[in-house]
Design a protein around this motif. Structure first.
Motif, PDB file in Angstrom:
ATOM      1  N   ARG A  86      24.654  -5.605 -36.558  1.00 51.42           N
ATOM      2  CA  ARG A  86      23.310  -6.051 -36.859  1.00 51.42           C
ATOM      3  C   ARG A  86      22.419  -4.864 -37.240  1.00 51.42           C
ATOM      4  NH1 ARG A  86      22.627 -10.446 -31.820  1.00 51.42           N
ATOM      5  NH2 ARG A  86      24.422 -11.706 -32.479  1.00 51.42           N
ATOM      6  N   THR A  87      21.571  -5.101 -38.236  1.00 50.40           N
ATOM      7  CA  THR A  87      20.575  -4.112 -38.635  1.00 50.40           C
ATOM      8  C   THR A  87      19.252  -4.489 -38.002  1.00 50.40           C
ATOM      9  OG1 THR A  87      21.690  -3.723 -40.745  1.00 50.40           O
ATOM     10  CG2 THR A  87      19.392  -3.041 -40.565  1.00 50.40           C
ATOM     11  N   ALA A  88      18.679  -3.578 -37.228  1.00 52.07           N
ATOM     12  CA  ALA A  88      17.457  -3.861 -36.480  1.00 52.07           C
ATOM     13  C   ALA A  88      16.232  -3.333 -37.205  1.00 52.07           C
ATOM     14  CB  ALA A  88      17.540  -3.254 -35.083  1.00 52.07           C
ATOM     15  N   SER A  89      15.126  -4.094 -37.095  1.00 48.67           N
ATOM     16  CA  SER A  89      13.911  -3.783 -37.844  1.00 48.67           C
ATOM     17  C   SER A  89      12.874  -3.008 -37.046  1.00 48.67           C
ATOM     18  CB  SER A  89      13.267  -5.091 -38.310  1.00 48.67           C
ATOM     19  OG  SER A  89      12.802  -5.836 -37.184  1.00 48.67           O
ATOM     20  N   GLY A  90      12.929  -3.076 -35.726  1.00 50.36           N
ATOM     21  CA  GLY A  90      11.883  -2.495 -34.896  1.00 50.36           C
ATOM     22  C   GLY A  90      10.730  -3.442 -34.633  1.00 50.36           C
ATOM     23  N   VAL A  91      10.715  -4.621 -35.278  1.00 50.50           N
ATOM     24  CA  VAL A  91       9.650  -5.611 -35.094  1.00 50.50           C
ATOM     25  C   VAL A  91      10.116  -6.644 -34.072  1.00 50.50           C
ATOM     26  CG1 VAL A  91       8.244  -7.384 -36.200  1.00 50.50           C
ATOM     27  CG2 VAL A  91       8.831  -5.291 -37.446  1.00 50.50           C
ATOM     28  N   LYS A  92       9.342  -6.823 -33.003  1.00 44.36           N
ATOM     29  CA  LYS A  92       9.718  -7.761 -31.945  1.00 44.36           C
ATOM     30  C   LYS A  92       8.945  -9.069 -32.089  1.00 44.36           C
ATOM     31  CE  LYS A  92      11.332  -4.535 -28.419  1.00 44.36           C
ATOM     32  NZ  LYS A  92      11.324  -4.206 -26.972  1.00 44.36           N
ATOM     33  N   CYS A  93       9.671 -10.179 -31.926  1.00 48.28           N
ATOM     34  CA  CYS A  93       9.066 -11.514 -32.002  1.00 48.28           C
ATOM     35  C   CYS A  93       9.684 -12.408 -30.931  1.00 48.28           C
ATOM     36  CB  CYS A  93       9.323 -12.155 -33.364  1.00 48.28           C
ATOM     37  SG  CYS A  93       8.765 -11.208 -34.792  1.00 48.28           S
ATOM     38  N   THR A 102       7.373 -14.282 -47.022  1.00 41.54           N
ATOM     39  CA  THR A 102       6.353 -14.226 -45.970  1.00 41.54           C
ATOM     40  C   THR A 102       6.977 -14.616 -44.636  1.00 41.54           C
ATOM     41  OG1 THR A 102       4.571 -14.804 -47.499  1.00 41.54           O
ATOM     42  CG2 THR A 102       4.148 -15.176 -45.159  1.00 41.54           C
ATOM     43  N   GLY A 103       6.628 -13.898 -43.586  1.00 42.75           N
ATOM     44  CA  GLY A 103       7.124 -14.224 -42.257  1.00 42.75           C
ATOM     45  C   GLY A 103       5.983 -14.507 -41.306  1.00 42.75           C
ATOM     46  N   ILE A 104       6.271 -15.257 -40.255  1.00 42.46           N
ATOM     47  CA  ILE A 104       5.319 -15.451 -39.163  1.00 42.46           C
ATOM     48  C   ILE A 104       6.038 -15.066 -37.875  1.00 42.46           C
ATOM     49  CG2 ILE A 104       5.824 -17.905 -38.756  1.00 42.46           C
ATOM     50  CD1 ILE A 104       2.338 -16.267 -38.669  1.00 42.46           C
ATOM     51  N   CYS A 105       5.409 -14.191 -37.118  1.00 41.42           N
ATOM     52  CA  CYS A 105       6.000 -13.610 -35.914  1.00 41.42           C
ATOM     53  C   CYS A 105       5.064 -13.881 -34.739  1.00 41.42           C
ATOM     54  CB  CYS A 105       6.202 -12.107 -36.113  1.00 41.42           C
ATOM     55  SG  CYS A 105       6.730 -11.193 -34.669  1.00 41.42           S
ATOM     56  N   LEU A 106       5.532 -14.606 -33.742  1.00 38.23           N
ATOM     57  CA  LEU A 106       4.748 -14.869 -32.538  1.00 38.23           C
ATOM     58  C   LEU A 106       5.159 -13.853 -31.486  1.00 38.23           C
ATOM     59  CD1 LEU A 106       4.854 -18.779 -32.393  1.00 38.23           C
ATOM     60  CD2 LEU A 106       3.493 -17.260 -33.856  1.00 38.23           C
ATOM     61  N   GLN A 107       4.214 -13.041 -31.054  1.00 37.68           N
ATOM     62  CA  GLN A 107       4.496 -11.888 -30.214  1.00 37.68           C
ATOM     63  C   GLN A 107       3.805 -11.976 -28.868  1.00 37.68           C
ATOM     64  OE1 GLN A 107       2.947  -8.678 -32.637  1.00 37.68           O
ATOM     65  NE2 GLN A 107       4.960  -8.228 -33.515  1.00 37.68           N
ATOM     66  N   ALA A 108       4.396 -11.290 -27.896  1.00 38.81           N
ATOM     67  CA  ALA A 108       3.756 -11.073 -26.601  1.00 38.81           C
ATOM     68  C   ALA A 108       3.196  -9.659 -26.566  1.00 38.81           C
ATOM     69  CB  ALA A 108       4.756 -11.259 -25.471  1.00 38.81           C
ATOM     70  N   ARG A 118       0.002 -13.399 -29.732  1.00 34.92           N
ATOM     71  CA  ARG A 118      -0.643 -13.460 -31.025  1.00 34.92           C
ATOM     72  C   ARG A 118       0.361 -13.867 -32.090  1.00 34.92           C
ATOM     73  NH1 ARG A 118      -1.644  -7.413 -33.527  1.00 34.92           N
ATOM     74  NH2 ARG A 118       0.530  -6.748 -33.579  1.00 34.92           N
ATOM     75  N   ALA A 119      -0.159 -14.425 -33.175  1.00 33.31           N
ATOM     76  CA  ALA A 119       0.632 -14.740 -34.361  1.00 33.31           C
ATOM     77  C   ALA A 119       0.333 -13.681 -35.407  1.00 33.31           C
ATOM     78  CB  ALA A 119       0.287 -16.116 -34.895  1.00 33.31           C
ATOM     79  N   VAL A 120       1.385 -13.097 -35.981  1.00 38.56           N
ATOM     80  CA  VAL A 120       1.236 -12.025 -36.966  1.00 38.56           C
ATOM     81  C   VAL A 120       1.901 -12.449 -38.275  1.00 38.56           C
ATOM     82  CG1 VAL A 120       1.711  -9.613 -37.501  1.00 38.56           C
ATOM     83  CG2 VAL A 120       1.282 -10.298 -35.136  1.00 38.56           C
ATOM     84  N   HIS A 131      -3.568 -11.167 -38.161  1.00 38.63           N
ATOM     85  CA  HIS A 131      -3.030 -11.641 -36.894  1.00 38.63           C
ATOM     86  C   HIS A 131      -4.078 -12.478 -36.174  1.00 38.63           C
ATOM     87  CE1 HIS A 131      -5.259  -8.349 -34.890  1.00 38.63           C
ATOM     88  NE2 HIS A 131      -4.808  -7.590 -35.877  1.00 38.63           N
ATOM     89  N   TYR A 132      -3.603 -13.387 -35.322  1.00 38.56           N
ATOM     90  CA  TYR A 132      -4.469 -14.387 -34.700  1.00 38.56           C
ATOM     91  C   TYR A 132      -4.105 -14.534 -33.231  1.00 38.56           C
ATOM     92  CZ  TYR A 132      -5.093 -15.418 -39.630  1.00 38.56           C
ATOM     93  OH  TYR A 132      -5.355 -15.304 -40.971  1.00 38.56           O
ATOM     94  N   PRO A 133      -5.088 -14.559 -32.338  1.00 40.52           N
ATOM     95  CA  PRO A 133      -4.770 -14.761 -30.920  1.00 40.52           C
ATOM     96  C   PRO A 133      -4.232 -16.172 -30.680  1.00 40.52           C
ATOM     97  CG  PRO A 133      -7.143 -14.875 -31.285  1.00 40.52           C
ATOM     98  CD  PRO A 133      -6.532 -14.429 -32.582  1.00 40.52           C
ATOM     99  N   LEU A 134      -3.295 -16.278 -29.771  1.00 42.66           N
ATOM    100  CA  LEU A 134      -2.709 -17.566 -29.430  1.00 42.66           C
ATOM    101  C   LEU A 134      -3.231 -18.027 -28.071  1.00 42.66           C
ATOM    102  CD1 LEU A 134       1.014 -16.986 -30.497  1.00 42.66           C
ATOM    103  CD2 LEU A 134      -0.821 -18.072 -31.802  1.00 42.66           C
ATOM    104  N   PRO A 135      -3.521 -19.322 -27.929  1.00 43.72           N
ATOM    105  CA  PRO A 135      -4.084 -19.822 -26.676  1.00 43.72           C
ATOM    106  C   PRO A 135      -3.045 -20.176 -25.620  1.00 43.72           C
ATOM    107  CG  PRO A 135      -4.055 -21.578 -28.288  1.00 43.72           C
ATOM    108  CD  PRO A 135      -3.540 -20.352 -28.998  1.00 43.72           C
ATOM    109  N   GLY A 136      -1.766 -19.863 -25.880  1.00 42.17           N
ATOM    110  CA  GLY A 136      -0.728 -20.204 -24.922  1.00 42.17           C
ATOM    111  C   GLY A 136       0.591 -19.545 -25.263  1.00 42.17           C
ATOM    112  N   ILE A 137       1.659 -20.034 -24.628  1.00 40.65           N
ATOM    113  CA  ILE A 137       2.994 -19.452 -24.756  1.00 40.65           C
ATOM    114  C   ILE A 137       3.653 -19.913 -26.053  1.00 40.65           C
ATOM    115  CG2 ILE A 137       5.278 -19.307 -23.679  1.00 40.65           C
ATOM    116  CD1 ILE A 137       3.891 -19.951 -21.004  1.00 40.65           C
ATOM    117  N   PRO A 138       4.146 -18.994 -26.895  1.00 37.96           N
ATOM    118  CA  PRO A 138       4.765 -19.386 -28.170  1.00 37.96           C
ATOM    119  C   PRO A 138       5.945 -20.330 -27.991  1.00 37.96           C
ATOM    120  CG  PRO A 138       4.321 -17.036 -28.154  1.00 37.96           C
ATOM    121  CD  PRO A 138       4.059 -17.522 -26.760  1.00 37.96           C
ATOM    122  N   SER A 139       6.039 -21.315 -28.892  1.00 39.37           N
ATOM    123  CA  SER A 139       7.102 -22.308 -28.806  1.00 39.37           C
ATOM    124  C   SER A 139       7.824 -22.510 -30.141  1.00 39.37           C
ATOM    125  CB  SER A 139       6.528 -23.643 -28.320  1.00 39.37           C
ATOM    126  OG  SER A 139       7.481 -24.673 -28.386  1.00 39.37           O
TER     127      SER A 139
END
Length: 341
Positions: A86-93, A102-108, A118-120, A131-139
């Protein structure tokens, strides 16, 4: 007991307690170090560059679940060799999806007083944009085929779909204009041909059409779930079929694969994967007998991928979408796969 003896007993106690504390710290350090090392038998992961551009050969980008320094990072493998390095990007989601570059990444984000989320928005090179704050746990997370729209779902009460004591919030973002609909509950609901108003209405699991106007999602109200078809221009949703959760629209837009609650299944594992013909609304049970709590992804017009619990947290499996065949393991230690190229 003499003063000298008391002092000696105190010194011995201090030494013993210090030894116990040191042993505990070393044990905790060993456990932490173990998590930072690739687990025996796990996939090899190396640093590299990842692109979300449509070209570049068939590949799968997903969240790496293998223990080690690259856990939770977006990684890439060739579609023809999903079990390889696997090739790793360094971006955690925690949740991820991509399409149209275009990607959407929900992060802690871990803080001193607890986690926030937040959603990035990611560009084709995984560079962070808005990026946008999230009001709860990503699903759940999805991007429209063109890359223009992104949607995400979070838990704002409860943390599982298995029971009935949960609340979700689903947002839709126009990445071109920046317009954010913070909750699909703002949309007009047409249920069984009539305007529907209910305080218990929840939405989750968006999947987009190619036209950048319509989408499908799950709506829950009155103790039941429904497949709804949404219109981003009219800002409305209409119910189509009952007992549908986490829909995923096929590339040819003729079918929905989803998880369905089945009678007799355990309360904490109630779902089986089904396919729905959107023209006839005929259901077909897929050949997976285990409970699937996931929003499946179409790898092509015939095959879907989904996650099941595994030794690393989650493994990915594939299944024909017509009810034939049998489940096959796609890869270990993976979540949120996105086919590209």
């Amino acid at each position: 007991m003499t003063l000298r003896l008391k002092v000696l007993v105190l010194l011995v106690a201090v030494v013993l307690l210090g030894g116990v504390a040191t042993a505990s710290l070393l044990h905790a350090s060993d456990r932490a170090a173990e998590k930072d090392r690739p687990q025996a038998g796990g996939p090899a992961v190396t640093d590299g560059l990842i692109s979300l551009s449509p070209g570049g050969g068939r590949r799968i980008v997903f969240r790496n679940m293998a223990w080690g320094p690259h856990r939770d990072e977006l990684v890439s493998v060739p579609a023809a060799a999903p079990g390889g390095g696997r090739t790793a990007s360094g971006v955690k989601c925690l949740r991820f999806h991509a399409a149209g570059g275009t990607g959407i990444c929900l992060q802690a984000r871990h803080g001193a007083v607890g986690d926030t989320y937040r959603a990035v928005v990611l560009d084709a090179g995984l560079k962070e944009g808005a990026h946008y704050p999230l009001p709860g746990i990503p699903s759940r997370a999805r991007v429209s085929p063109s890359g223009r729209f992104a949607a995400w779902t979070v838990f704002v009460g409860g943390d599982s779909y298995a029971g009935t004591n949960f609340s979700t919030r689903t947002a839709v973002l126009d990445t071109r204009t920046g317009r954010l609909t913070s909750s699909l509950e703002e949309f007009e609901v047409v249920k069984d041909g009539r305007i529907h108003h209910a305080a218990d209405t929840n939405f989750w699991g968006v999947t987009f059409s190619r036209d950048d106007r319509h989408f499908y999602a799950t709506m829950a109200t009155g103790g039941a779930t429904y497949l709804v078809r949404g219109d981003l221009v009219a800002r409305s949703v209409t119910t189509l079929h009952r007992n549908v959760e986490c829909p995923s629209l096929s590339p040819d837009e003729t079918r929905i694969v989803y998880k369905k609650r089945v009678a007799g299944a355990p309360a904490d594992a109630p779902w089986r994967p089904y396919a729905l013909d959107l023209r006839t609304l005929r259901e077909t049970a897929l050949a997976e007998r285990r409970s699937v709590d996931d929003q499946a992804v179409w790898l092509d017009d015939r095959t879907v991928a989904y996650s099941l619990p595994g030794d690393f947290g989650a493994d990915l499996y594939t299944l024909p979408a017509d009810g034939t065949g049998a489940p096959r393991r796609l890869m270990t230690a993976g979540l949120a796969p996105v086919p590209l190229g």
